[in-house]
Write a protein that holds these residues in place. Structure first.
Motif, PDB file in Angstrom:
ATOM      1  N   UNK A 272       0.862  -1.182   0.000  1.00 35.81           N
ATOM      2  CA  UNK A 272       0.000   0.000   0.000  1.00 35.81           C
ATOM      3  C   UNK A 272       0.902   1.237   0.000  1.00 35.81           C
ATOM      4  N   UNK A 273       1.172   1.761  -1.192  1.00 31.44           N
ATOM      5  CA  UNK A 273       2.146   2.858  -1.288  1.00 31.44           C
ATOM      6  C   UNK A 273       1.664   4.128  -0.588  1.00 31.44           C
ATOM      7  N   UNK A 274       0.350   4.238  -0.368  1.00 33.49           N
ATOM      8  CA  UNK A 274      -0.158   5.414   0.349  1.00 33.49           C
ATOM      9  C   UNK A 274       0.454   5.508   1.747  1.00 33.49           C
ATOM     10  N   UNK A 275       0.754   4.354   2.318  1.00 37.21           N
ATOM     11  CA  UNK A 275       1.270   4.339   3.690  1.00 37.21           C
ATOM     12  C   UNK A 275       2.772   4.572   3.758  1.00 37.21           C
ATOM     13  N   UNK A 276       3.498   4.261   2.694  1.00 43.84           N
ATOM     14  CA  UNK A 276       4.962   4.314   2.758  1.00 43.84           C
ATOM     15  C   UNK A 276       5.465   5.747   2.878  1.00 43.84           C
ATOM     16  N   UNK A 277       6.330   5.991   3.871  1.00 41.27           N
ATOM     17  CA  UNK A 277       6.922   7.331   3.974  1.00 41.27           C
ATOM     18  C   UNK A 277       8.439   7.301   3.849  1.00 41.27           C
ATOM     19  N   UNK A 278       8.957   6.243   3.238  1.00 39.58           N
ATOM     20  CA  UNK A 278      10.360   6.223   2.817  1.00 39.58           C
ATOM     21  C   UNK A 278      11.330   6.260   3.983  1.00 39.58           C
ATOM     22  N   UNK A 279      11.033   5.505   5.042  1.00 44.63           N
ATOM     23  CA  UNK A 279      11.914   5.543   6.211  1.00 44.63           C
ATOM     24  C   UNK A 279      13.084   4.574   6.082  1.00 44.63           C
ATOM     25  N   UNK A 280      13.026   3.651   5.120  1.00 40.65           N
ATOM     26  CA  UNK A 280      14.100   2.685   4.832  1.00 40.65           C
ATOM     27  C   UNK A 280      14.234   1.582   5.885  1.00 40.65           C
ATOM     28  N   UNK A 281      13.275   1.440   6.768  1.00 39.09           N
ATOM     29  CA  UNK A 281      13.358   0.377   7.780  1.00 39.09           C
ATOM     30  C   UNK A 281      13.408  -0.995   7.107  1.00 39.09           C
ATOM     31  N   UNK A 282      12.606  -1.175   6.058  1.00 37.94           N
ATOM     32  CA  UNK A 282      12.548  -2.476   5.368  1.00 37.94           C
ATOM     33  C   UNK A 282      13.909  -2.857   4.796  1.00 37.94           C
ATOM     34  N   UNK A 283      14.592  -1.886   4.222  1.00 38.03           N
ATOM     35  CA  UNK A 283      15.879  -2.158   3.586  1.00 38.03           C
ATOM     36  C   UNK A 283      16.921  -2.590   4.614  1.00 38.03           C
ATOM     37  N   UNK A 284      16.960  -1.876   5.731  1.00 33.89           N
ATOM     38  CA  UNK A 284      17.979  -2.192   6.733  1.00 33.89           C
ATOM     39  C   UNK A 284      17.631  -3.514   7.431  1.00 33.89           C
ATOM     40  N   UNK A 285      16.355  -3.724   7.750  1.00 31.71           N
ATOM     41  CA  UNK A 285      15.966  -4.984   8.402  1.00 31.71           C
ATOM     42  C   UNK A 285      16.334  -6.161   7.505  1.00 31.71           C
ATOM     43  N   UNK A 286      16.099  -6.020   6.208  1.00 33.88           N
ATOM     44  CA  UNK A 286      16.408  -7.066   5.242  1.00 33.88           C
ATOM     45  C   UNK A 286      17.905  -7.330   5.207  1.00 33.88           C
ATOM     46  N   UNK A 287      18.676  -6.255   5.208  1.00 36.36           N
ATOM     47  CA  UNK A 287      20.137  -6.429   5.161  1.00 36.36           C
ATOM     48  C   UNK A 287      20.626  -7.189   6.383  1.00 36.36           C
ATOM     49  N   UNK A 288      20.045  -6.877   7.542  1.00 29.88           N
ATOM     50  CA  UNK A 288      20.448  -7.571   8.770  1.00 29.88           C
ATOM     51  C   UNK A 288      20.027  -9.036   8.715  1.00 29.88           C
ATOM     52  N   UNK A 289      18.767  -9.258   8.381  1.00 27.31           N
ATOM     53  CA  UNK A 289      18.216 -10.613   8.392  1.00 27.31           C
ATOM     54  C   UNK A 289      18.960 -11.531   7.424  1.00 27.31           C
ATOM     55  N   UNK A 290      19.283 -10.981   6.256  1.00 24.44           N
ATOM     56  CA  UNK A 290      19.821 -11.825   5.189  1.00 24.44           C
ATOM     57  C   UNK A 290      21.301 -11.618   4.923  1.00 24.44           C
ATOM     58  N   UNK A 291      21.962 -10.910   5.862  1.00 25.38           N
ATOM     59  CA  UNK A 291      23.400 -10.680   5.750  1.00 25.38           C
ATOM     60  C   UNK A 291      23.778 -10.100   4.379  1.00 25.38           C
ATOM     61  N   UNK A 292      23.070  -9.053   3.998  1.00 26.84           N
ATOM     62  CA  UNK A 292      23.369  -8.357   2.736  1.00 26.84           C
ATOM     63  C   UNK A 292      24.409  -7.279   3.045  1.00 26.84           C
ATOM     64  N   UNK A 293      25.427  -7.176   2.214  1.00 25.59           N
ATOM     65  CA  UNK A 293      26.553  -6.282   2.505  1.00 25.59           C
ATOM     66  C   UNK A 293      26.119  -4.824   2.614  1.00 25.59           C
ATOM     67  N   UNK A 294      26.896  -4.085   3.418  1.00 28.51           N
ATOM     68  CA  UNK A 294      26.612  -2.673   3.651  1.00 28.51           C
ATOM     69  C   UNK A 294      27.237  -1.822   2.544  1.00 28.51           C
ATOM     70  N   UNK A 295      26.594  -1.794   1.399  1.00 30.85           N
ATOM     71  CA  UNK A 295      27.014  -0.864   0.351  1.00 30.85           C
ATOM     72  C   UNK A 295      25.792  -0.508  -0.476  1.00 30.85           C
ATOM     73  N   UNK A 296      25.933   0.451  -1.353  1.00 29.00           N
ATOM     74  CA  UNK A 296      24.750   0.992  -2.016  1.00 29.00           C
ATOM     75  C   UNK A 296      24.388   0.240  -3.297  1.00 29.00           C
TER      76      UNK A 296
END
Lengths: 723, 184
Positions: B12-36
């Motif tokens: 539901x894109x109406x709710x998204x305010x671009x806080x990036x929590x999903x991206x960081x949580x995913x990186x932690x959970x799945x051991x995705x490297x810290x780069x852009x």
């Protein structure tokens, strides 16, 4: 992050370069397998605790594997954070493993700020601090010649208690860089600083409170999660809150009070106010009615540059949705010289529509009383009469002080010299406006000790640095987060300390000894302290260990009839208290200074993935690795500035260089950049010398009622350096 | 291939305010490297559109769409990319030779060379978590709950109800990939 597509990137970069560049960016394996927790917890476990990245203290369920933190998940038992962890809270999992951590006590060996240190053991470091504080007291014959500076946090109470036991009046805390004027203004009218019941509200006006980037739980979460609210945002900048609002009004900086007064004018003149509520619960309505006569929407249009018709319509919509309408009490936007007056006026707009303690309105916070652990204070003859900056502002909070007048008094050495400084979890070099003055203030000190987890800009100029264990490595006391849904939380270690660090309590216990204090306020273990705090609630301690949350049964209903804690026991439209101090009994408009041609007002603000110096944290810094100057397209064109050009921003007190972000999303007379960059400490590897520093360019004006620093009174000029 | 489950993500894109929590949580959970350049999910920060003061800005979360007719699966020369028994597009790390055909084929730019897993990685809907009844990390951490995850074969699931009652679209339907991430 997603600006260059990866397929595009693939075309431009060879894979080998990619691997080389990032192979070394993995997390160093620092955790010792021999520590106690690791030894007893092979495999996976979950530990409940709370976050410390910002003021909200959200609930965490830490996922630990073989003694190493994998992830910080939301704590489902924690109602206030609504089952979420933001980007910062997630990145917090890497805080203990940060390469920039302070790993053991440091003693300066070069000049201050030369970054030359030697490693010390704790006994020696604490001894040096104790001896130097005592030396200052002896030479000055004044215990208050030692200042203690801190910011809110669960362990701050130990630091404040130490300062009290030490005998110094000069504890300088963060409120005057934050909410002091806001709390002062709201309390003067409502007798409290209320919470906004966003969950149940239908209509919300934000006066610059950027709730979708400056996250406050549960408000920020409820705003888009529950119901279909109309949001009106007044802000000189097109923030993400503005982007998600039904209406964005780019108000002229420093004129919010004109908007609020015109709303009062419309509510009264068009008889949109709640007559029964006003009759029963308020004081001074007739005076207010008379007072706002000339504050018409047409007058306000000239001040705010918001059309009179819009102001009239918003006032009407606000009244129509009452009591489920909120003119939000939060911070920012103004921080101009009339800030306390503005907050009073906003409180009055709310009160006129009768939303006080109503569902969907402004609600007095509920708290959960914890037991205080008392100690026997000592009387010292060698002491000043009162705080250093006493009498400089009308309503000075004795326990927190006011940073800017305090610093001025240290610089003057009047009414008495302050010669030593101890800081805990605060970074005045980066957070107090006019950095040069803070550095000057520190030069006046014979001795500086800093307690922190990283080499902050303040630690960089210290004589002794005492490294604190991070929030994921230590016990923290029970703490009440008051609100409409109050909660008690605490912290327990998720992992054992990785390095030779201590908690603030342990450091204070050490300093009591090395300062030779005649009283010991800390004669307990942290676990016993927490047990005492919650001893009036059966099973609370166990509940905390199990879920990091305790909420007593039978909490009172936050809505409905509750006593009003003002002098008149009514909501005060007219303040005898203000009048007795020689202040305006009702909020009175003063025009902000004009912005000289070609110059700009500088405004402050937030991005949702940073809190203060978390700009230096892995993962968060990757989202945004430098700050940029937001400048309006037309203004940039006039100055020959293109997007990404390097520009110089210069105020009366300082300057900084950073890249331009040319955008339609800011007023042509206003510029903005985020703080947390342009650090002077070489110990902050990601932000040292990167971008511009806010404290460097902010002028140090303060509001005379509360002493709050005025963050929106700085005029800057902008020049292109190179394309 | 018919599967018992049909896992989908409803955003539901109406709710998204671009806080990036999903991206960081995913990186932690799945051991995705810290780069852009490495991320399994993201929020696209739209341009600020319009002329002052009439402006709009959109925030669009994105990730692997676990397409029913997945182009990445088709081009994979070693069958490292495959559909599992629950219908998810997965990667067999043993078989992946990092030829990057899948990166080029993916209409959603969802795949990347992982420096931690040494494969062309992407979102797997946190398969290890959903197997034990947990939500994907991005769904769990999201402040306003922009993302809803579930089984479309279960008519009582939240995702089934959302797609039944609300209007929705998919990204790039013209590719024929039949994506399983839906936008309200």
């Amino acid at each position: 992050m997603k600006n260059l597509s990866r397929r595009e990137f693939l075309r431009r970069t060879s894979l080998s370069a990619l691997v080389l560049a990032f192979a070394s960016s993995g997390i160093p394996v620092l955790f010792s397998e021999e520590t106690k927790i690791a030894a007893t917890t092979k495999g996976k476990k979950y530990v409940y605790t709370s976050c410390e990245i910002c003021v909200n203290k959200c609930g965490l369920k830490a996922h630990v594997e073989n003694g190493r933190i994998v992830r910080l998940e939301p704590n489902p038992h924690f109602p206030k954070s609504r089952g979420m962890v933001c980007a910062r809270g997630n990145a917090g999992a890497r805080v203990p493993y940060s390469a920039d951590r302070l790993k053991f006590p440091l003693v300066r060996v070069g000049e201050r700020g030369e970054n030359k240190w030697r490693k010390a053991n704790w006994d020696e470091a604490l001894k040096i601090v104790g001896e130097n504080l005592n030396k200052v007291v002896e030479t000055q014959k004044n215990r208050s010649a030692v200042m203690f500076a801190s910011t809110e946090g669960f362990q701050e109470e130990f630091f404040k208690t130490f300062a009290e036991a030490f005998g110094s009046y000069n504890v300088v805390r963060h409120p005057t860089l934050c909410l002091a004027s806001n709390i002062q203004g709201f309390s003067a009218v409502l007798g409290t600083y209320p919470d906004a019941d966003i969950k149940n509200a239908n209509y919300v006006i934000f006066c610059g409170s950027n709730r979708l980037e400056a996250l406050i739980t549960p408000d920020s979460i409820d705003l888009l999660k529950t119901g279909n609210k109309k949001i009106v945002t007044l802000d000189p900048r097109f923030t993400k809150t503005a982007a998600k609002s039904g209406e964005w009004l780019p108000i002229k900086v420093g004129t919010d009070l004109a908007f609020a007064l015109a709303m009062i004018n419309v509510l009264i003149n068009e008889e949109l106010y709640d007559k029964k509520f006003v009759e029963e619960k308020t004081f001074g309505f007739e005076e207010l009615k008379n007072h706002v006569k000339n504050y018409t929407p047409e007058w306000a249009e000239k001040e705010t540059e918001i059309p009179a018709e819009t102001i009239r319509r918003i006032a009407t919509e606000f009244a129509e949705n009452a009591p489920k309408s909120v003119y939000y009490p939060g911070r920012r936007s103004s921080f101009s010289k009339n800030d306390a007056e503005l907050r009073r006026a906003i409180a009055m707009v709310n009160a006129l529509v009768g939303n006080f303690n109503a569902k969907g309105g402004l609600v007095q916070s509920l708290s959960i009383p914890l037991k205080k652990v008392e100690f026997e204070p000592v009387w010292y003859d060698d002491n000043a009469e009162e705080r250093l900056e006493a009498g400089t502002v009308q309503f000075l909070t004795e326990s927190s002080g006011a940073w800017l007048p305090f610093r001025d008094a240290v610089l003057k050495g009047e009414p008495y010299p302050v010669k030593a400084m101890v800081t805990y979890k605060t970074n005045p070099v980066a957070s107090v406006p006019n950095r040069k003055k803070t550095l000057e203030m520190m030069k006046k000190m014979d001795f500086i000790a800093v307690i922190d987890t990283e080499m902050s800009d303040t630690a960089y100029f210290a004589d002794v640095i005492l490294p604190e264990s991070t929030y994921l490595e230590r016990w923290d006391p029970a703490h009440v987060l008051s609100g409409i849904e109050p909660v008690v939380t605490f912290r327990q270690p998720v992992i054992e300390p990785l390095y030779d660090t201590k908690s603030c309590l342990e450091i204070m216990q050490g300093l009591v000894k090395t300062c030779g204090l005649e009283t010991n306020p800390f004669d307990y273990t942290i676990q016993n302290y927490i047990k005492t705090q919650v001893e009036n609630y059966e099973g609370a301690y166990e509940k905390l260990l199990e879920t990091a949350v305790f909420i007593p049964e039978n909490l009172p209903n936050p809505y409905g009839e509750r006593p009003i804690k003002t002098q008149t026991q009514k909501i005060e439209f007219y303040s005898e208290k203000y009048l007795s101090k020689g202040l305006n009994p009702m909020p009175t408009y003063e025009k902000p200074g004009e912005i000289p041609d070609g110059k700009f007002k500088f405004v402050v603000g937030r991005h949702a993935f940073f809190t203060h110096s978390s700009t230096n944290l892995d993962y968060l810094n990757t989202i945004m690795n430098q700050n940029t100057l937001w400048i309006n397209t037309k203004a940039a064109e006039r100055l020959g500035i293109k997007n990404n050009d390097l520009v110089l921003v210069k105020s009366a007190v300082g300057e900084g260089k950073l890249n331009a972000f040319v955008t339609e999303g800011i007023r042509p007379d206003t510029v903005f950049f985020i703080h947390g960059f342009g650090s002077v400490s070489k110990g902050l590897s990601k932000t040292y010398g990167v971008g511009a520093s806010e404290s460097e360019i902010l002028e140090d004006h303060y509001e005379p009622i509360s002493g709050n620093a005025l963050l929106h009174e700085t005029i800057v000029q902008v020049e292109k350096v190179r394309g | 291939m018919e599967t018992k489950k049909k896992y989908v993500m409803v955003i539901d894109t109406q709710k998204c305010f671009d806080c990036k929590a999903c991206t960081i949580a995913c990186k932690m959970e799945n051991n995705v490297a810290d780069n852009s350049q490495e991320y399994r999910n993201w929020v696209e920060t739209g341009e600020i559109c319009g002329t002052f003061p009439n402006l709009t800005q959109k925030f669009i979360p994105g990730q692997c769409n676990h397409c029913t007719n997945a182009p990445c699966e088709k081009v994979c020369p070693t069958s490292a990319t495959y559909r599992n028994e629950d219908g998810l597009i997965m990667i067999d790390a043993e078989k992946c030779i990092v030829c990057k055909y899948c990166m080029v084929a993916c209409p959603y730019d969802a795949r990347f060379v992982s420096t931690t897993r040494h494969v062309v990685d992407k979102c797997d809907f946190c398969y290890d978590r959903i197997k034990i009844g947990e939500l994907p990390a991005c769904v769990q951490t999201c402040p306003p709950k922009t993302r809803t995850f579930g089984d479309l074969n279960d008519p009582n699931s939240e995702v089934s109800k959302l797609l039944k009652n609300r209007e929705y679209k998919v990204l790039k339907p013209e590719t024929g990939a039949e994506p399983n991430v839906f936008y309200l």
